[in-house]
Design an enzyme around this catalytic site. Structure first.
Site, mmCIF file in Angstrom:
data_model
loop_
_atom_site.group_PDB
_atom_site.id
_atom_site.type_symbol
_atom_site.label_atom_id
_atom_site.label_comp_id
_atom_site.label_asym_id
_atom_site.label_seq_id
_atom_site.Cartn_x
_atom_site.Cartn_y
_atom_site.Cartn_z
ATOM 1 N N LYS A 82 -72.725 -71.010 -44.892
ATOM 2 C CA LYS A 82 -72.617 -72.348 -44.314
ATOM 3 C C LYS A 82 -71.270 -72.671 -43.655
ATOM 4 O O LYS A 82 -71.125 -72.419 -42.473
ATOM 5 C CB LYS A 82 -73.023 -73.379 -45.360
ATOM 6 C CG LYS A 82 -74.539 -73.317 -45.613
ATOM 7 C CD LYS A 82 -75.116 -74.550 -46.246
ATOM 8 C CE LYS A 82 -76.627 -74.607 -46.087
ATOM 9 N NZ LYS A 82 -77.406 -74.332 -47.280
ATOM 10 N N TYR A 90 -89.022 -76.581 -41.780
ATOM 11 C CA TYR A 90 -90.040 -77.242 -42.598
ATOM 12 C C TYR A 90 -90.848 -78.259 -41.801
ATOM 13 O O TYR A 90 -90.895 -79.441 -42.143
ATOM 14 C CB TYR A 90 -89.390 -77.908 -43.822
ATOM 15 C CG TYR A 90 -88.869 -76.889 -44.795
ATOM 16 C CD1 TYR A 90 -89.709 -76.324 -45.752
ATOM 17 C CD2 TYR A 90 -87.552 -76.449 -44.727
ATOM 18 C CE1 TYR A 90 -89.244 -75.356 -46.625
ATOM 19 C CE2 TYR A 90 -87.084 -75.471 -45.600
ATOM 20 C CZ TYR A 90 -87.937 -74.933 -46.547
ATOM 21 O OH TYR A 90 -87.477 -73.968 -47.402
ATOM 22 N N TYR A 142 -81.673 -74.197 -55.527
ATOM 23 C CA TYR A 142 -82.077 -73.767 -54.186
ATOM 24 C C TYR A 142 -81.195 -72.595 -53.768
ATOM 25 O O TYR A 142 -79.969 -72.675 -53.858
ATOM 26 C CB TYR A 142 -81.945 -74.900 -53.156
ATOM 27 C CG TYR A 142 -82.312 -74.411 -51.769
ATOM 28 C CD1 TYR A 142 -83.638 -74.222 -51.417
ATOM 29 C CD2 TYR A 142 -81.328 -74.072 -50.846
ATOM 30 C CE1 TYR A 142 -83.982 -73.711 -50.166
ATOM 31 C CE2 TYR A 142 -81.665 -73.566 -49.596
ATOM 32 C CZ TYR A 142 -82.996 -73.392 -49.272
ATOM 33 O OH TYR A 142 -83.325 -72.880 -48.034
ATOM 34 N N ASP A 176 -73.835 -68.961 -56.438
ATOM 35 C CA ASP A 176 -74.220 -69.230 -55.057
ATOM 36 C C ASP A 176 -73.420 -70.450 -54.587
ATOM 37 O O ASP A 176 -73.772 -71.585 -54.866
ATOM 38 C CB ASP A 176 -75.732 -69.485 -54.988
ATOM 39 C CG ASP A 176 -76.196 -69.860 -53.579
ATOM 40 O OD1 ASP A 176 -75.347 -70.067 -52.699
ATOM 41 O OD2 ASP A 176 -77.425 -69.945 -53.379
HETATM 42 C C1 LIG Z 1 -78.373 -73.290 -47.491
HETATM 43 C C2 LIG Z 1 -78.296 -72.536 -48.756
HETATM 44 C C3 LIG Z 1 -78.771 -71.211 -48.843
HETATM 45 C C4 LIG Z 1 -79.442 -70.502 -47.681
HETATM 46 O O1 LIG Z 1 -78.603 -70.339 -46.595
HETATM 47 P P1 LIG Z 1 -79.246 -70.095 -45.129
HETATM 48 O O2 LIG Z 1 -78.058 -69.847 -44.262
HETATM 49 O O3 LIG Z 1 -79.998 -71.350 -44.797
HETATM 50 O O4 LIG Z 1 -80.148 -68.924 -45.245
HETATM 51 C C5 LIG Z 1 -78.642 -70.551 -50.053
HETATM 52 N N1 LIG Z 1 -78.078 -71.154 -51.117
HETATM 53 C C6 LIG Z 1 -77.622 -72.418 -51.069
HETATM 54 C C7 LIG Z 1 -76.989 -73.021 -52.281
HETATM 55 C C8 LIG Z 1 -77.722 -73.157 -49.897
HETATM 56 O O5 LIG Z 1 -77.288 -74.422 -49.865
#
Ligand SMILES: *Cc1c(COP(=O)(O)O)cnc(C)c1O
Length: 430
Positions: free
Chosen positions: A275, A18, A145, A246
């Site tokens: 992550k 960004y 997100y 997610d």
């Molecule tokens: C960081 C994140 C993503 C995206 O993961 P990337 O490895 O950056 O593509 C998707 N969902 C959530 C909740 C996240 O925190």
């Protein structure tokens, strides 16, 4: 070695997350990282408050993670996953199946969190095709997100991810009001009303609900009431809609439970992980689902699940993920996270009374100080570096999510730096 010339090249030629190449804010050169510290090119050390965006839960340069990578490297760093399998992938998937809820037993490995989300949405759509229906809409929450690729972005908060830029290109989905009842406070039944209205109205076209359980991360660092999530699960069951959790940010202990869904005692139909999966060493994600979803996908016209990245199941990433999960399971994450939570409460909650502060909230190993006005990014970043800490705020949010192994004195350095920053009006917009 890192020279001024390198910094100048970076500034002119390399995008960071960004940022603009037109007139970017300064970047700080880091040449090594060890334990809970990052080392600047000039030799100074910074205590890490970010875990490199939720990932480095065991700290940096961990001998066991390094050894797992070295050992795998001496066998093979990579081999295609099409028509081939290998011990590292099988070992990792065994662990993932064992540590997640019993019904989640089918695993898709991919390269990053955003791709795990793409995969989860594609799974949901193909599930409905397998049932002879075309469903291409998703229901999600405002302030969410889910990543930066286009399908993931289409279910991110419309304002935060600038849906206006992509009008006419991004698919339109349904956005329920973000949960207002906070974690640990009273539940108000009305909080679910907007979600309930949308699912009642549109369920016959909705492939799945997708949300971040309990912690809305990059969309605002908000912690919401477990009853909200329980109700979502109940509505999904009532209307036969799939639920995608997610847990890319929350997975592996960050919220105080191994997975944030446990706060509400619910199980999703599809689970996205990323992550912290490799302990912050390599990029890897996993999407898990049920046997029923997997088998139904197999009945769709394609006859198979239509996804297969080049670096799927990368052995190096699988091997280090496997070791990271082993460390997690034999280790003390639960007491470490509880200790961090207590210290964050002790040291951050008193900042609530500060005139610069709108709100302070803590859950698990996540501490958030929300200021009344946005930070002056370049100034506050430089200030934190001068204080010997690495904290990367965004907008009005100054937040900590340190490695689980952080020492109390190091954590105290982080919280003290935030407290001191608040006293400096030059670090905030008027
Ligand atoms: C960081 C994140 C993503 C995206 O993961 P990337 O490895 O950056 O593509 C998707 N969902 C959530 C909740 C996240 O925190």
């Amino acid at each position: 070695m890192f020279t001024q010339d390198d910094l100048a090249f970076d500034r002119q030629h390399i995008w960071h997350p960004y940022t603009s190449l037109h007139d970017p804010l300064p970047c700080y050169p880091i040449v090594a990282a060890q334990g809970c510290e990052l080392q600047l090119a000039d030799g100074r050390h910074l205590v890490d408050g970010m875990s490199s965006w939720w990932a480095a839960i065991h700290g940096y340069n961990h001998p066991r993670l390094n050894q797992a990578m070295q050992q795998q490297m001496s066998q093979m760093s990579h081999v295609m996953f099409g028509g081939i399998t290998h011990p590292a992938a099988v070992a990792l998937c065994r662990q993932l199946v064992a540590m997640t809820p019993q019904t989640l037993e089918c695993v898709f490995l991919a390269d990053s969190g955003s791709i795990a989300v793409e995969v989860s949405m594609k799974m949901a759509m193909q599930y409905w095709l397998g049932r002879g229906e075309t469903r291409q809409q998703f229901l999600t929450l405002q302030r969410g997100y889910h990543g930066d690729t286009f399908a993931a972005m289409s279910v991110c908060d419309p304002q935060n991810s600038m849906h206006s830029l992509w009008r006419g290109f991004l698919p339109q989905h349904h956005f329920a009001d973000a949960p207002e009842c906070r974690f640990g406070e009273a539940w108000d039944e009305r909080d679910i009303n907007d979600f309930a209205r949308l699912i009642e109205q549109h369920h016959s076209q909705i492939a799945a609900v997708i949300l971040e359980p309990i912690v809305q991360g990059a969309g605002g660092m908000r912690f919401y009431h477990p009853r909200y999530l329980q109700q979502v699960r109940e509505y999904c069951d009532r209307y036969g809609v799939l639920l995608i959790a997610d847990e890319i940010a929350t997975g592996f202990g960050r919220s105080g439970k191994l997975f944030a869904c446990e706060h509400a005692d619910i199980v999703p139909d599809i689970l996205c992980l990323g992550k912290a999966l490799t302990g912050g060493t390599m990029t890897l994600s996993a999407t898990l689902t049920t046997r029923d979803v997997a088998e139904t996908i197999g009945r769709s016209a394609a006859g198979c699940f239509m996804h297969g990245p080049t670096f799927m199941g990368n052995p190096l990433a699988c091997a280090v993920a496997s070791e990271s999960l082993a460390l997690l399971q034999e280790g003390h994450w639960s007491s470490q996270v509880a200790r961090i939570e207590q210290q964050l409460r002790d040291e951050l909650l008193p900042l609530r009374d500060h005139p610069q502060v709108a709100d302070v909230r803590v859950l698990g190993a996540i501490g958030v100080v929300e200021s009344r006005t946005p930070v002056e990014m370049a100034a506050i970043q430089q200030y934190f570096v001068e204080q010997g800490v690495w904290i990367r705020p965004f907008g009005r949010l100054i937040y900590l999510m340190p490695p689980y192994v952080i020492a109390p004195a190091q954590l105290a350095q982080l919280t003290a730096a935030i407290g001191k920053a608040l006293d400096n009006p030059a670090l905030f917009r008027a």
